[in-house]
Write a protein that holds these residues in place. Structure first.
Motif, mmCIF file in Angstrom:
data_model
loop_
_atom_site.group_PDB
_atom_site.id
_atom_site.type_symbol
_atom_site.label_atom_id
_atom_site.label_comp_id
_atom_site.label_asym_id
_atom_site.label_seq_id
_atom_site.Cartn_x
_atom_site.Cartn_y
_atom_site.Cartn_z
ATOM 1 N N ILE A 33 0.845 -1.197 0.000
ATOM 2 C CA ILE A 33 0.000 0.000 0.000
ATOM 3 C C ILE A 33 0.881 1.248 0.000
ATOM 4 O O ILE A 33 0.616 2.205 -0.723
ATOM 5 N N ASN A 37 0.575 3.788 -2.849
ATOM 6 C CA ASN A 37 -0.086 5.007 -2.409
ATOM 7 C C ASN A 37 0.902 6.150 -2.239
ATOM 8 O O ASN A 37 0.505 7.300 -2.195
ATOM 9 N N THR A 42 -2.787 5.151 4.383
ATOM 10 C CA THR A 42 -4.048 4.448 4.200
ATOM 11 C C THR A 42 -4.454 3.774 5.504
ATOM 12 O O THR A 42 -3.645 3.116 6.148
ATOM 13 N N ILE A 63 -9.609 -2.049 4.129
ATOM 14 C CA ILE A 63 -8.778 -0.947 3.665
ATOM 15 C C ILE A 63 -9.671 0.261 3.452
ATOM 16 O O ILE A 63 -10.679 0.185 2.753
ATOM 17 N N GLN A 64 -9.294 1.357 4.095
ATOM 18 C CA GLN A 64 -10.096 2.583 4.095
ATOM 19 C C GLN A 64 -11.530 2.297 4.585
ATOM 20 O O GLN A 64 -12.502 2.626 3.896
#
Length: 101
Positions: A33, A37, A42, A63-64
């Motif tokens: 990530i 990202n 995140t 995730i999120q």
């Protein structure tokens, strides 16, 4: 975000995961990530559910996740796990663990 515990940004090792393969998975996920990202900011919530004696289990990685999900899961999981344990022949209860990665 009051729903998320503060994590040390300099600590890339997830130390509270239950076993070494889970730790490796969490660390690999965080690295991927961060690579994709750019900044690694995140939010990731790992949820693990264990059977009696912790010999079986399942889990999910969010995730999120939406704001408040940890509180919602802390409210919903105990009655669900109690129902699972009362429907089995095991005397021990099912359990769960959540952590922000």
């Amino acid at each position: 975000d009051s729903d998320k515990n503060d994590n040390d940004d300099n600590n890339n090792d997830v130390s509270s995961a239950s076993d070494s393969s889970t730790k490796r998975l969490y660390n690999l996920l965080k690295q991927e990530i961060k690579k994709n990202n750019g900044n690694g900011d995140t939010d990731i919530l790992a949820v693990q559910i264990y059977g009696p004696k912790r010999d079986v289990g399942t889990g999910m990685i969010l995730i999120q996740p939406p704001y408040g999900i940890q509180n919602d899961m802390e409210r919903v999981l105990p009655p669900l796990l109690h129902a699972l344990s009362s429907s089995s022949d095991n005397e021990e209860d099912f359990s769960f663990h959540m952590e922000w990665l």
